[in-house]
Design an enzyme around this catalytic site. Sequence first.
Site, PDB file in Angstrom:
ATOM      1  N   ARG A  47       1.041  -1.269  -0.002  1.00  0.00           N
ATOM      2  CA  ARG A  47       0.061   0.103   0.023  1.00  0.00           C
ATOM      3  C   ARG A  47       0.823   1.114   0.042  1.00  0.00           C
ATOM      4  NH1 ARG A  47       2.226   2.101   3.727  1.00  0.00           N
ATOM      5  NH2 ARG A  47       0.709   3.881   3.470  1.00  0.00           N
ATOM      6  N   GLN A 179      -2.404   2.670   9.778  1.00  0.00           N
ATOM      7  CA  GLN A 179      -1.075   2.850   9.299  1.00  0.00           C
ATOM      8  C   GLN A 179       0.097   3.797  10.019  1.00  0.00           C
ATOM      9  OE1 GLN A 179      -3.886   3.484   7.799  1.00  0.00           O
ATOM     10  NE2 GLN A 179      -3.898   2.470   5.695  1.00  0.00           N
ATOM     11  N   ASP A 220      -2.170  11.038  -2.534  1.00  0.00           N
ATOM     12  CA  ASP A 220      -2.373   9.602  -3.467  1.00  0.00           C
ATOM     13  C   ASP A 220      -2.772  10.443  -4.823  1.00  0.00           C
ATOM     14  OD1 ASP A 220      -3.037   8.562  -0.835  1.00  0.00           O
ATOM     15  OD2 ASP A 220      -2.904   6.779  -2.019  1.00  0.00           O
ATOM     16  N   ASN A 230      -5.735  12.432   0.061  1.00  0.00           N
ATOM     17  CA  ASN A 230      -4.842  11.627   0.905  1.00  0.00           C
ATOM     18  C   ASN A 230      -5.758  11.045   1.929  1.00  0.00           C
ATOM     19  OD1 ASN A 230      -2.169  10.667   1.649  1.00  0.00           O
ATOM     20  ND2 ASN A 230      -2.322  11.762   3.501  1.00  0.00           N
ATOM     21  N   LYS A 231      -5.153  10.160   2.676  1.00  0.00           N
ATOM     22  CA  LYS A 231      -5.797   9.065   3.668  1.00  0.00           C
ATOM     23  C   LYS A 231      -7.062  10.074   4.555  1.00  0.00           C
ATOM     24  CE  LYS A 231      -5.350   5.776   4.130  1.00  0.00           C
ATOM     25  NZ  LYS A 231      -6.171   4.762   3.569  1.00  0.00           N
TER      26      LYS A 231
HETATM   27  O1  MRU Z   1      -4.600   3.237   2.145  1.00  0.00           O
HETATM   28  P1  MRU Z   1      -3.140   3.457   2.021  1.00  0.00           P
HETATM   29  O2  MRU Z   1      -2.447   2.992   3.318  1.00  0.00           O
HETATM   30  O3  MRU Z   1      -2.615   2.986   0.742  1.00  0.00           O
HETATM   31  O4  MRU Z   1      -2.991   5.156   2.242  1.00  0.00           O
HETATM   32  C1  MRU Z   1      -1.742   5.722   1.838  1.00  0.00           C
HETATM   33  C2  MRU Z   1      -1.838   6.964   2.028  1.00  0.00           C
HETATM   34  O5  MRU Z   1      -2.718   7.676   2.077  1.00  0.00           O
HETATM   35  C3  MRU Z   1      -0.278   7.770   1.798  1.00  0.00           C
HETATM   36  O6  MRU Z   1      -0.439   8.926   2.653  1.00  0.00           O
HETATM   37  C4  MRU Z   1      -0.251   7.955   0.369  1.00  0.00           C
HETATM   38  O7  MRU Z   1      -0.271   6.825  -0.275  1.00  0.00           O
HETATM   39  C5  MRU Z   1       1.297   8.724   0.280  1.00  0.00           C
HETATM   40  S1  MRU Z   1       2.306   7.234   0.308  1.00  0.00           S
HETATM   41  C6  MRU Z   1       3.846   8.088  -0.206  1.00  0.00           C
END
Ligand code: MRU
Length: 318
Positions: A47, A179, A220, A230-231
Amino acid sequence: MTLPAPIRWRDGRLWLLDQRRLPDEMFYQEQHDARAVAHAIRDLNVRGAPAIGVAAAYAMAMAWRHGDDLETAADELRRARPTAVNLSWAVDRMQNAANQGRDLVEEAEAIHNEDRTMCEAIGRHGASLIKPRSSLLTHCNAGALAVSHLGTATAPMYVAHDAGVPFHVYVDETRPVLQGSRLTSWELSRAGIDHTLICDNAAAHLMAGGDVDLVIVGADRVTANGDTVNKIGTRALAIIAQYHGVPFYVACPSPTFDPTTATGTDVAIEERPAGEVTDGIPTVAGVKVRNPAFDVTPAELVTAYVTERGVLEDIGDA
Ligand code: MRU
């Protein structure tokens, strides 16, 4: 400093670090075809936006070497997760390489190496934001586990730490998949970086008390107008950062910029299974659940974007 690598490619074979098992166990699972990689992406075994792009690139390379149908592989990989543009960007690039008759193993290795180089540059540029004794706050994991090396949001931390700069990081636990507590805290511990784990809802209180000097997160997708996807929880963090006068930085490499999408509201936000919210948590049986995995932070809340080209206030420079 030995940072964990989420993706290993050796002698034409692909292994992914199973991030669902962290921090309890470091286990690399070999992936034998594109379908398995698509499942690993969907299930969060691998991820983080850049890492799922790199994994998909190697999946396409394996499909090419096995003589599998590349369109089918590309479709399965693209559908694994909709929000991070790095995934479709990498699959598109691999398809273009195939159409031009190029070697797809070399193309995947190039994507992997370029990601590493971009993260190192993000680290060098972003380190200038970390003053001695400053206190940072980060959300989710935009760390080494999410990329090829160093991370995006964490890259400046690793560079500053290596240079002997003393600083502290607050790590949001990042409900519901954790995370922050499972991955970022684990990475920072291994690197010896001073940090404190907090509940996501503690950030406003800490900012009000003057305990946070800057926020740095990953992305993202950054759309043409600078909106940052983003998250889930990033938007709330950016709003409270602005209220308290705390600068809010987004660290990401150029493949995360999506000039073809006008604004954040045009981006598909992944909805994930309810069990991620309820499993192991006392809840009422059958309660309705929504689990959006990402949100949109409006461009006006972003102080600057930390990219491989520098710390940019204007998206036009990215
Ligand atoms: O659902 P995930 O764990 O893939 O989400 C990840 C994020 O939101 C990160 O902040 C993003 O992908 C940037 S990673 C350098």
